[in-house]
Design a protein around this motif. Structure first.
Motif, PDB file in Angstrom:
ATOM      1  N   ASN A   1     -19.367 -21.276   3.012  1.00 23.83           N
ATOM      2  CA  ASN A   1     -20.716 -21.200   2.465  1.00 23.83           C
ATOM      3  C   ASN A   1     -20.963 -20.014   1.704  1.00 23.83           C
ATOM      4  N   PRO A   2     -21.913 -20.193   0.751  1.00 26.72           N
ATOM      5  CA  PRO A   2     -22.190 -19.153   0.006  1.00 26.72           C
ATOM      6  C   PRO A   2     -22.992 -18.066   0.790  1.00 26.72           C
ATOM      7  N   VAL A   3     -23.075 -16.731   0.492  1.00 27.83           N
ATOM      8  CA  VAL A   3     -23.395 -15.675   1.234  1.00 27.83           C
ATOM      9  C   VAL A   3     -24.390 -14.715   0.620  1.00 27.83           C
TER      10      VAL A   3
ATOM     11  N   LEU B   1     -15.824 -16.828   3.046  1.00 21.84           N
ATOM     12  CA  LEU B   1     -16.642 -15.606   2.333  1.00 21.84           C
ATOM     13  C   LEU B   1     -17.473 -15.296   3.561  1.00 21.84           C
ATOM     14  N   PHE B   2     -17.900 -13.956   3.735  1.00 19.23           N
ATOM     15  CA  PHE B   2     -18.829 -13.702   4.919  1.00 19.23           C
ATOM     16  C   PHE B   2     -19.293 -12.100   4.555  1.00 19.23           C
ATOM     17  N   GLU B   3     -20.294 -11.620   5.130  1.00 23.40           N
ATOM     18  CA  GLU B   3     -20.859 -10.413   5.314  1.00 23.40           C
ATOM     19  C   GLU B   3     -20.706  -9.714   6.379  1.00 23.40           C
ATOM     20  N   SER B   4     -19.741  -8.460   6.408  1.00 24.63           N
ATOM     21  CA  SER B   4     -19.715  -7.940   7.885  1.00 24.63           C
ATOM     22  C   SER B   4     -20.757  -7.424   8.365  1.00 24.63           C
ATOM     23  N   ASP B   5     -20.582  -6.809   9.754  1.00 24.72           N
ATOM     24  CA  ASP B   5     -21.784  -6.385  10.364  1.00 24.72           C
ATOM     25  C   ASP B   5     -22.129  -4.846   9.800  1.00 24.72           C
ATOM     26  N   ASP B   6     -21.284  -4.220   9.007  1.00 25.92           N
ATOM     27  CA  ASP B   6     -21.705  -3.131   8.314  1.00 25.92           C
ATOM     28  C   ASP B   6     -22.089  -3.223   6.758  1.00 25.92           C
ATOM     29  N   GLY B   7     -22.301  -4.731   6.433  1.00 25.00           N
ATOM     30  CA  GLY B   7     -23.088  -5.109   5.201  1.00 25.00           C
ATOM     31  C   GLY B   7     -21.887  -5.017   3.821  1.00 25.00           C
ATOM     32  N   GLU B   8     -20.602  -5.340   4.304  1.00 19.63           N
ATOM     33  CA  GLU B   8     -19.657  -5.246   3.444  1.00 19.63           C
ATOM     34  C   GLU B   8     -19.445  -6.935   3.102  1.00 19.63           C
ATOM     35  N   LEU B   9     -19.361  -7.108   1.472  1.00 16.58           N
ATOM     36  CA  LEU B   9     -18.872  -8.617   1.532  1.00 16.58           C
ATOM     37  C   LEU B   9     -17.239  -8.503   1.617  1.00 16.58           C
TER      38      LEU B   9
ATOM     39  N   LYS C   1     -11.814  -7.097   1.548  1.00 16.40           N
ATOM     40  CA  LYS C   1     -13.243  -6.813   1.283  1.00 16.40           C
ATOM     41  C   LYS C   1     -13.166  -6.186  -0.185  1.00 16.40           C
ATOM     42  N   LEU C   2     -14.576  -6.372  -0.552  1.00 12.66           N
ATOM     43  CA  LEU C   2     -14.843  -6.155  -1.910  1.00 12.66           C
ATOM     44  C   LEU C   2     -15.251  -4.680  -2.316  1.00 12.66           C
TER      45      LEU C   2
ATOM     46  N   LEU D   1     -18.630 -15.136  11.147  1.00 12.13           N
ATOM     47  CA  LEU D   1     -19.401 -14.147  11.811  1.00 12.13           C
ATOM     48  C   LEU D   1     -18.596 -12.843  12.153  1.00 12.13           C
ATOM     49  N   MET D   2     -18.767 -11.801  11.867  1.00 12.15           N
ATOM     50  CA  MET D   2     -18.208 -10.817  12.522  1.00 12.15           C
ATOM     51  C   MET D   2     -19.119  -9.880  13.517  1.00 12.15           C
ATOM     52  N   ARG D   3     -18.629  -9.726  14.731  1.00 14.79           N
ATOM     53  CA  ARG D   3     -19.229  -8.946  15.617  1.00 14.79           C
ATOM     54  C   ARG D   3     -18.660  -7.980  16.502  1.00 14.79           C
ATOM     55  N   LYS D   4     -19.177  -6.945  16.947  1.00 13.30           N
ATOM     56  CA  LYS D   4     -18.668  -6.073  17.922  1.00 13.30           C
ATOM     57  C   LYS D   4     -18.600  -6.560  19.211  1.00 13.30           C
ATOM     58  N   THR D   5     -17.345  -6.228  20.058  1.00 17.88           N
ATOM     59  CA  THR D   5     -17.393  -6.772  21.336  1.00 17.88           C
ATOM     60  C   THR D   5     -16.830  -5.665  22.197  1.00 17.88           C
TER      61      THR D   5
END
Length: 375
Positions: A182-184, A236-244, A260-261, A287-291
């Motif tokens: 999916n586009p991000v 492609l995804f955006e991390s929970d820290d806002g990184e592509l 990561k970019l 999805l990237m999530r803390k656990t």
């Protein structure tokens, strides 16, 4: 003189009324007060612990099922989304976007209500991206630069008609984007990933100043691996820290690489750890999530099962913004997994050199990751 009574002697009906007005997260403490209070606490499964794999047995024609990699159970809801022939396109919180021929739909996963979005001028979108607030993007990516349309919510919370990009610039560069990622949305811009690690970017705010298509960036020129062809799936995804970021997966589940970019140098850099986080990928939503669940940290979960897990028939109940699965049959008991041994879902631990058993798994079709812990 009336006999004094303490809190433990409150009538059962009154205790149930009190409990119904409390958030789900307070129920264990409520039940720990005494045996009498514990007797009115009904079994439930928190829906916010980890993202869930939403699936259907066929496109738009069956009850929805939520697989939990933590509980290793499938929670089946009695409601059916009335959307024959529709496919899952995007999931943000409890909002599920589907495409059905030339119609885009939005479903509320809690209430089961389905809303028709503004009609599309052309064939259905290959991808839909929703920011969860005011903008929804529809993207066509079959051939050439991705062509984008955007719908923006008005003051009443309704989406306006789709605003399509301009016609193709004959000088635009032609490439074919990946069919499974999916586009991000990242930094207000819409990014599309290509097979060789290149990126296309679409700036909605500047759509009237150029041809309206995504611009294929000069850099990055690749992922930086000499044998990039061994990776058959790329997400492609955006991390929970806002990184592509992107995850690259081999044909039989390995190798698995995370990149990561580096936006100053516009180059992909490999990440050897998820920093204790968990990644849920393999669908149109990654999805990237803390656990806090130790065995799930630095692990990547894919929509592949060794065997179909136990199914619990449930209702989704919202209390003070907390969602939980409540069994519809009284015979189901709450069970907390002691460890991850015997897990039904295939996963890969980042940094581990151990081979993973991929051959005996079966992909869960018509599935998408959802995070009911978000709005």
């Amino acid at each position: 003189m009336a006999q004094e009574r303490d809190w433990s002697s409150l009538p059962t009906d009154l205790l149930r009324l009190v409990l119904e007005r409390l958030p789900w997260s307070t129920h264990p403490s409520f039940g720990a007060a005494c045996r009498h209070w514990r007797s009115v606490v009904t079994p439930f499964y928190p829906a916010w612990l980890t993202p869930l794999l939403l699936s259907a047995a066929n496109v738009g024609s069956t009850n929805l099922r939520f697989y939990s990699p933590y509980y290793r159970k499938s929670f089946e809801v009695s409601r059916t989304l009335e959307a024959p022939g529709a496919k899952f396109c995007c999931a943000v919180g409890r909002h599920l976007t589907l495409c059905q021929r030339s119609t885009a739909l939005e479903a509320d996963l809690v209430t089961g209500e389905v809303y028709e979005l503004p009609p599309m001028k052309y064939a259905w979108f290959h991808f839909v991206v929703y920011d969860g607030a005011e903008r929804m993007f529809g993207v066509h990516t079959v051939m050439g630069p991705p062509r984008t349309a955007v719908a923006i919510k008005d003051a009443d919370g309704e989406l306006d008609d789709w605003d399509y990009a301009a016609l193709l610039n004959p000088d635009a560069q032609w490439m074919e984007s990946l069919p499974n990622t999916n586009p991000v949305l990242h930094g207000g811009l819409l990014y599309v990933l290509y097979d060789d690690g290149k990126l296309a970017v679409y700036d909605h705010e500047a759509r009237h100043h150029h041809d309206g298509y995504s611009e294929i960036l000069d850099r990055p020129k690749g992922f930086g691996f000499q044998q990039c062809e061994e990776f058959t799936d790329k997400y492609l995804f955006e991390s929970d820290d806002g990184e592509l970021m992107a995850i690259l997966v081999g044909l039989r589940g390995t190798p698995v690489r995370i990149v990561k970019l580096h936006e100053q140098e516009m180059e992909w850099q490999e990440a050897d750890s998820l920093g204790g986080r968990t990644l849920f990928t393999g669908t149109l939503t990654t999805l990237m999530r803390k656990t806090s669940v130790e065995w799930m940290q630095n692990r990547v979960f894919f929509p592949r099962l060794y065997e179909w897990p136990e199914t619990v028939h449930v209702d989704i109940v919202d209390r003070h913004g907390e969602l939980a699965f409540v069994p519809t049959s009284g015979g189901t008991e709450y069970t907390k997994p002691a460890n991850h041994e015997g897990a039904c879902m295939w996963s890969h631990e980042i940094g581990s050199g151990q081979p993973t058993e991929f051959w005996d798994t079966e992909r869960v079709e018509y599935s998408i990751w959802v995070d009911l812990n978000t709005c």
